[in-house]
Motif scaffolding. Sequence first.
Motif, short mmCIF file in Angstrom:
data_model
loop_
_atom_site.label_atom_id
_atom_site.label_comp_id
_atom_site.label_asym_id
_atom_site.label_seq_id
_atom_site.Cartn_x
_atom_site.Cartn_y
_atom_site.Cartn_z
N LEU A 140 -23.06 -18.75 -20.55
CA LEU A 140 -21.66 -19.06 -20.82
C LEU A 140 -20.96 -19.68 -19.62
CD1 LEU A 140 -20.81 -15.69 -22.62
CD2 LEU A 140 -21.36 -17.87 -23.72
N GLY A 141 -21.69 -19.88 -18.53
CA GLY A 141 -21.09 -20.41 -17.31
C GLY A 141 -21.42 -21.88 -17.09
N ILE A 175 -16.93 -18.96 -13.04
CA ILE A 175 -16.58 -19.91 -11.98
C ILE A 175 -15.52 -19.37 -11.02
CG2 ILE A 175 -17.22 -21.87 -13.43
CD1 ILE A 175 -14.23 -22.45 -13.83
N ALA A 176 -14.88 -18.26 -11.35
CA ALA A 176 -13.86 -17.70 -10.47
C ALA A 176 -14.48 -17.27 -9.14
CB ALA A 176 -13.17 -16.52 -11.14
N ASN A 177 -13.79 -17.59 -8.05
CA ASN A 177 -14.28 -17.24 -6.71
C ASN A 177 -13.81 -15.84 -6.35
OD1 ASN A 177 -15.33 -17.30 -4.16
ND2 ASN A 177 -13.73 -18.62 -3.31
N GLY A 258 -7.07 -18.22 -16.43
CA GLY A 258 -7.96 -17.10 -16.23
C GLY A 258 -8.57 -17.08 -14.84
N VAL A 259 -8.98 -18.25 -14.34
CA VAL A 259 -9.54 -18.33 -12.99
C VAL A 259 -8.49 -17.90 -11.97
CG1 VAL A 259 -10.41 -19.92 -11.23
CG2 VAL A 259 -11.25 -20.08 -13.58
N GLY A 267 -9.67 -11.81 -5.64
CA GLY A 267 -10.26 -12.66 -4.63
C GLY A 267 -10.29 -11.97 -3.26
N ARG A 268 -10.97 -12.58 -2.33
CA ARG A 268 -11.15 -11.94 -1.02
C ARG A 268 -9.83 -11.69 -0.29
NH1 ARG A 268 -16.38 -11.50 -0.15
NH2 ARG A 268 -17.82 -12.91 -1.20
N GLY A 269 -8.84 -12.51 -0.56
CA GLY A 269 -7.55 -12.33 0.11
C GLY A 269 -6.58 -11.47 -0.67
#
Length: 270
Positions: A140-141, A175-177, A258-259, A267-269
């Motif tokens: 699905l990616g 795909i989201a980081n 959504g991303v 996310g990391r931040g």
Amino acid sequence: MKTRTEIATHLQRLGVRTGDLVMVHASLKALGPVEGGASAIVGALLDAVGPSGTLMGYASWDLSPYEETLNGAQMPDELRRAWPPFNPATARTYPGFGLLNQFLVDAPGARRSAHPDASMVAIGPLSEALTEPHHLGQALGKGSPVERFVELGGNVLLLGAPLNSVTALHYAEAIANIPDKRRVTYEMPLRGPNGETVWETAEDFDSNGILDCFAVDGEPDAVETIVKAYVAINRHRSGQVGDAFCHLFGARDIVSFGVAYLEHRFGRGA
């Protein structure tokens, strides 16, 4: 009892246009009685998008051994030997994703992708471009029919289906980081060159819970959480089709939302 023409009219009133690419998720029960049943509903959807439009659905496979092989689970040898290989031309669809999908697969001109567990079906001018290729590990990616559906500017139609049905948001998860995304392994039986069964192992993102917090039994997953937030900002269309309250989402917009939703909160931040 509604007619095919009435359903098509309702779809057009909702915002489905001639030439559109539409991925449908449907609840036949919610739609209520329609003269001609599910076949007439497929006909109404095709009438609404017209001959220049394309209709898509999530077929999957009723015999997918995903759970039986998940994360190294071992199938009994006798069962493994007896399991049939996936054949897109004859395999039945997974009823848990809606009974309408079998009627999409059976419709004249339908094409079905080759990934057993995540197979997609499409009818219309874009059907080949959407369904081929579809490799294991790209359920699905990136590289999947869902990615091409989003890139081609498709629309997601919830035809009485619940908010957690928006398959396109699994692409947003992929795909989201964000760190710590859950991955799974599983095996699928494919047809070898001489018709024999060849079991292949795949690794992919966990569509049942992309993060630990979305994999809690009884709690909303990421898809449902994102769709509820998206509906609240009212960038979509809603209305009645048959007896069902329905939603129409622009795939690019809801995936982008959504991303951003996932990256902002996880996310990391964050």
